[in-house]
Design an enzyme around this catalytic site. Structure first.
Site, PDB file in Angstrom:
ATOM      1  N   CYS A 132      42.299  47.996  17.256  1.00 50.00           N
ATOM      2  CA  CYS A 132      42.747  46.626  16.967  1.00 50.00           C
ATOM      3  C   CYS A 132      41.570  45.661  17.028  1.00 50.00           C
ATOM      4  CB  CYS A 132      43.806  46.188  17.982  1.00 50.00           C
ATOM      5  SG  CYS A 132      45.290  47.211  18.033  1.00 50.00           S
ATOM      6  N   CYS A 187      43.594  47.541  22.864  1.00 50.82           N
ATOM      7  CA  CYS A 187      43.519  48.534  21.785  1.00 50.82           C
ATOM      8  C   CYS A 187      42.176  48.471  21.049  1.00 50.82           C
ATOM      9  CB  CYS A 187      44.682  48.288  20.819  1.00 50.82           C
ATOM     10  SG  CYS A 187      44.603  49.214  19.280  1.00 50.82           S
TER      11      CYS A 187
END
Length: 239
Positions: free
Chosen positions: A167, A164
């Site tokens: 993230c 991600c």
């Protein structure tokens, strides 16, 4: 007579366009599952990494990692005239894959909106090999999670995944917050891929997700990227 001929040609052209029309749709988990059943023999493509795929996938899915250099070559082995069902963990990678499939001329493409996170939240079956099961229970238990919240300090939980991008962007400043505000805040990062059952129980259906606890009660949640300044402001407002 000429008007009739013109009308005939327009009708023929309309029919030709209709025959060659492309279907590309985002479906929720229940609709995605139902559509697969309506079209037996369809091609189901999991565009996650081999590691993610091994931890649980939709039955009969083919693993084609969207980040692989030969991704388009792999897609090229599929039948363009058959429906393709594509998915990932949260829906972002499969949306990108759907665009590629569309540009390659595939006629019927369906993307699982929200990916395997929404599939698991809907309690739909998945498999780790040949045996079909309900979502695999691996990783942290709810009891262990609750134990992490047992503190007089604020507890900021970050659900993330290695693949991600938002993230990864948030990790450095969350590490900074963990050090700079350690007297009042505990930062806990939880890999959603490695803790699928827990993520499902907590209804984590997107990444990243921040959950702020005070006295073991959720006082704030946030999905998607957010700046350090905004997070710090929210933390201080809950001292």
């Amino acid at each position: 007579m000429k008007k009739y001929q013109i009308f005939t040609w327009i009708l023929v052209l309309f029919c030709a366009v209709s025959v060659n029309a492309q279907v590309a749709a985002n479906l929720d988990a229940a609709s995605f599952s139902a559509k697969i059943k309506q079209k037996p023999g369809s091609q189901i493509v999991d565009v996650r990494t081999a590691r993610e795929f091994a931890q649980g996938h939709i039955q009969q899915a083919l693993n084609m990692d969207v980040s692989a250099n030969n991704f388009q070559q792999l897609l090229g082995k599929l039948d363009k005239n058959k429906a393709v069902f594509v998915y990932c963990l949260s829906g972002s990678r499969s949306s990108y894959a759907m665009d590629i499939l569309s540009s390659m001329g595939f006629k019927e493409i369906y993307n699982l909106s929200g990916g395997m996170m929404r599939w698991r939240a809907a309690n739909l079956p998945e498999t780790t090999d040949n045996a079909t099961t309900k979502p695999v229970s691996t990783g942290m238990t709810m009891a262990q999670y609750q134990a992490l919240l047992n503190s007089n300090k604020l507890v900021l939980v970050d659900f993330y995944a290695d693949w991600c991008a938002p993230c990864k962007k948030m990790k450095p400043y969350l590490d900074e917050i963990s050090k700079e505000m350690k007297e009042k805040v505990i930062v806990v990062r939880i890999d959603a891929d490695a803790n699928k059952a827990l993520a499902t129980q907590l209804k984590v259906d997107a990444l990243p997700v921040l959950m702020l606890y005070k006295g073991k009660k959720v006082v704030w949640t946030y999905k998607g990227y957010i700046s350090k300044e905004e997070v710090v402001k929210k933390l201080k407002s809950n001292y």
